[in-house]
Design an enzyme around this catalytic site. Structure first.
Site, PDB file in Angstrom:
ATOM      1  N   GLY A  67       5.446   4.157  -8.882  1.00 52.98           N
ATOM      2  CA  GLY A  67       5.562   2.895  -9.035  1.00 52.98           C
ATOM      3  C   GLY A  67       5.073   1.902  -9.135  1.00 52.98           C
ATOM      4  N   HIS A  68       4.099   2.134  -8.279  1.00 48.78           N
ATOM      5  CA  HIS A  68       3.567   1.048  -8.635  1.00 48.78           C
ATOM      6  C   HIS A  68       1.848   0.480  -9.528  1.00 48.78           C
ATOM      7  CE1 HIS A  68       4.049   0.759  -3.517  1.00 48.78           C
ATOM      8  NE2 HIS A  68       4.236  -0.406  -3.788  1.00 48.78           N
TER       9      HIS A  68
ATOM     10  N   LYS B   8      13.659  -1.550  -8.409  1.00 49.76           N
ATOM     11  CA  LYS B   8      14.069  -1.092  -7.126  1.00 49.76           C
ATOM     12  C   LYS B   8      14.357  -2.316  -5.514  1.00 49.76           C
ATOM     13  CE  LYS B   8      12.020   1.554  -3.980  1.00 49.76           C
ATOM     14  NZ  LYS B   8      12.325   0.497  -2.617  1.00 49.76           N
ATOM     15  N   ASP B   9      13.750  -3.047  -5.710  1.00 53.18           N
ATOM     16  CA  ASP B   9      14.202  -4.366  -4.705  1.00 53.18           C
ATOM     17  C   ASP B   9      14.692  -5.409  -5.766  1.00 53.18           C
ATOM     18  OD1 ASP B   9      12.456  -3.377  -1.980  1.00 53.18           O
ATOM     19  OD2 ASP B   9      10.481  -3.081  -3.748  1.00 53.18           O
TER      20      ASP B   9
ATOM     21  N   LEU C 282       0.673   3.960  -1.602  1.00 53.81           N
ATOM     22  CA  LEU C 282       1.216   3.192  -3.984  1.00 53.81           C
ATOM     23  C   LEU C 282       1.623   4.737  -4.058  1.00 53.81           C
ATOM     24  CD1 LEU C 282      -2.336   1.416  -5.150  1.00 53.81           C
ATOM     25  CD2 LEU C 282      -0.101   0.500  -3.994  1.00 53.81           C
ATOM     26  N   HIS C 283       2.615   4.504  -4.532  1.00 53.63           N
ATOM     27  CA  HIS C 283       2.891   5.481  -5.929  1.00 53.63           C
ATOM     28  C   HIS C 283       2.756   5.112  -7.061  1.00 53.63           C
ATOM     29  CE1 HIS C 283       6.697   3.133  -5.591  1.00 53.63           C
ATOM     30  NE2 HIS C 283       6.341   2.998  -4.800  1.00 53.63           N
TER      31      HIS C 283
ATOM     32  N   GLY D 295       0.386  -1.540  -0.045  1.00 53.04           N
ATOM     33  CA  GLY D 295       0.181  -0.056  -0.052  1.00 53.04           C
ATOM     34  C   GLY D 295       0.693   1.072   0.098  1.00 53.04           C
TER      35      GLY D 295
ATOM     36  N   ARG E   7       8.696   5.142   1.266  1.00 51.90           N
ATOM     37  CA  ARG E   7       9.058   5.854   2.933  1.00 51.90           C
ATOM     38  C   ARG E   7       9.626   6.653   2.493  1.00 51.90           C
ATOM     39  NH1 ARG E   7      10.634  -0.321   3.404  1.00 51.90           N
ATOM     40  NH2 ARG E   7      10.229  -0.566   5.787  1.00 51.90           N
TER      41      ARG E   7
HETATM   42  O1  PAF Z   1       7.584  -5.253  -1.880  1.00 52.75           O
HETATM   43  C1  PAF Z   1       7.031  -5.062  -0.869  1.00 52.75           C
HETATM   44  O2  PAF Z   1       6.466  -4.793  -0.640  1.00 52.75           O
HETATM   45  C2  PAF Z   1       6.081  -6.022   0.006  1.00 52.75           C
HETATM   46  O3  PAF Z   1       8.246  -6.199  -0.005  1.00 52.75           O
HETATM   47  C3  PAF Z   1       6.260  -7.310  -0.886  1.00 52.75           C
HETATM   48  C4  PAF Z   1       6.045  -7.603  -2.251  1.00 52.75           C
HETATM   49  C5  PAF Z   1       4.725  -6.737  -1.212  1.00 52.75           C
HETATM   50  C6  PAF Z   1       5.831  -8.450   0.320  1.00 52.75           C
HETATM   51  O4  PAF Z   1       4.861  -7.766   1.026  1.00 52.75           O
END
Ligand code: PAF
Length: 283
Positions: free
Chosen positions: A36-37, A149-150, A33-34, A31, A187
């Site tokens: 990117g999402h 990014k992750d 959201l930005h 959640g 964040r």
């Molecule tokens: O990248 C995220 O926002 C979280 O790590 C995910 C993949 C939704 C799992 O909680």
């Protein structure tokens, strides 16, 4: 767009779609959201018949001293954004629905989770793989979309999907950035205006590394030392790590070769930001 709270109901809806031959695209999120999402949702929509987005701030992936309780939440805002971006089902379960009393089952990807983020945040990836495995079992997606990014999360989740034979196509979308180059992140909203100004140093240091490599630099030590010095010029920046690894195995490199992932984590006050670039070296 329908909002579903119950895991059982979500699973039933997805099973019905699958029975009717519809493909499901899935975007798991926490959640707040930005852009990117929303880009991940758009990609899911372009490749599947039905789009499911989950919104669940997963307590299992936060350490005891991390920001689970203050993690930004705004359900109404997320709902409105998703409604406009082609999401068909928003799955937003409560913590007790996902981890009922007596919950004891965890999924753990070994080796890949021992360094980088995994070293600084023990238990983090076990929480991520457990919740994503559960969500995959409920949603049964054909494709799942995550952000670059992750970077370590993407590598770890791909490994889980392979090792556990999920048969899900994993799409890793490029990082979406603010105009300054700062990677979009939920964040970022913790940052003061001065911290935000200085936080663009993450992206700038990655660009510096890219330029050095383009100009023939092959020593990891020299590269990291230059990045360190560059970031240290920002008085509010506190480097957690800068790492140069193989992009697939995440093994630390001494010499730049093959497909390389340069990743870093930097703190600004209480806010910890991560970013990375991937680059392929010819020789
Ligand atoms: O990248 C995220 O926002 C979280 O790590 C995910 C993949 C939704 C799992 O909680």
């Amino acid at each position: 767009m329908k909002i579903i709270r119950s895991p059982k109901e979500m699973q039933k809806i997805c099973r019905d779609f699958k029975r009717r031959g519809k493909s499901i695209g899935f975007v798991p999120t926490m959640g707040y959201l930005h852009r990117g999402h929303l880009n991940l949702v758009k990609i899911a929509g372009s490749k599947s018949d039905v789009v499911v987005v989950s919104l669940f701030v997963n307590p299992a992936q936060f350490g005891p001293r991390e920001d689970f309780h203050r993690y930004p939440r705004n359900f109404k805002r997320d709902w409105l954004l998703l409604e406009k971006s082609g999401c068909d089902y928003l799955f937003a379960p409560g913590v007790r629905a996902m981890y009922p009393e007596g919950y004891h089952t965890y999924v753990n990807v070994e080796k890949l989770t021992g360094h980088l983020e995994g070293a600084v945040r023990p238990g983090h990836f076990k929480g991520v793989t457990t919740i994503v495995a559960k969500l995959f079992n409920l949603v049964q997606p054909d494709i799942a979309v995550f952000g670059q990014k992750d970077a370590q999360q993407a590598v770890v989740l791909k490994k889980m999907v392979d090792d556990l034979n999920y048969g899900i196509k994993m799409i890793i979308a490029p990082t979406v950035r603010e105009r300054s180059g700062l990677a979009c992140s939920s964040r970022n909203q913790y940052l003061s205006s001065e911290e935000r100004k200085q936080a663009k140093v993450l992206y700038q240091s990655l660009q510096l590394a890219k330029e050095m490599i383009k100009n023939g630099e092959r020593s990891v030590n020299r590269l990291v030392s230059k990045m360190n010095k560059f970031i240290d010029k920002q008085p509010l920046a506190e480097i957690d790590y800068i790492a140069v690894t193989n992009a697939h195995t995440l093994e630390l490199l001494n010499k730049l070769k093959g497909e390389v992932l340069i990743s870093l984590a930097v703190r600004f006050g209480k806010t910890r930001l991560i970013d990375n670039i991937k680059t392929k070296l010819r020789k």
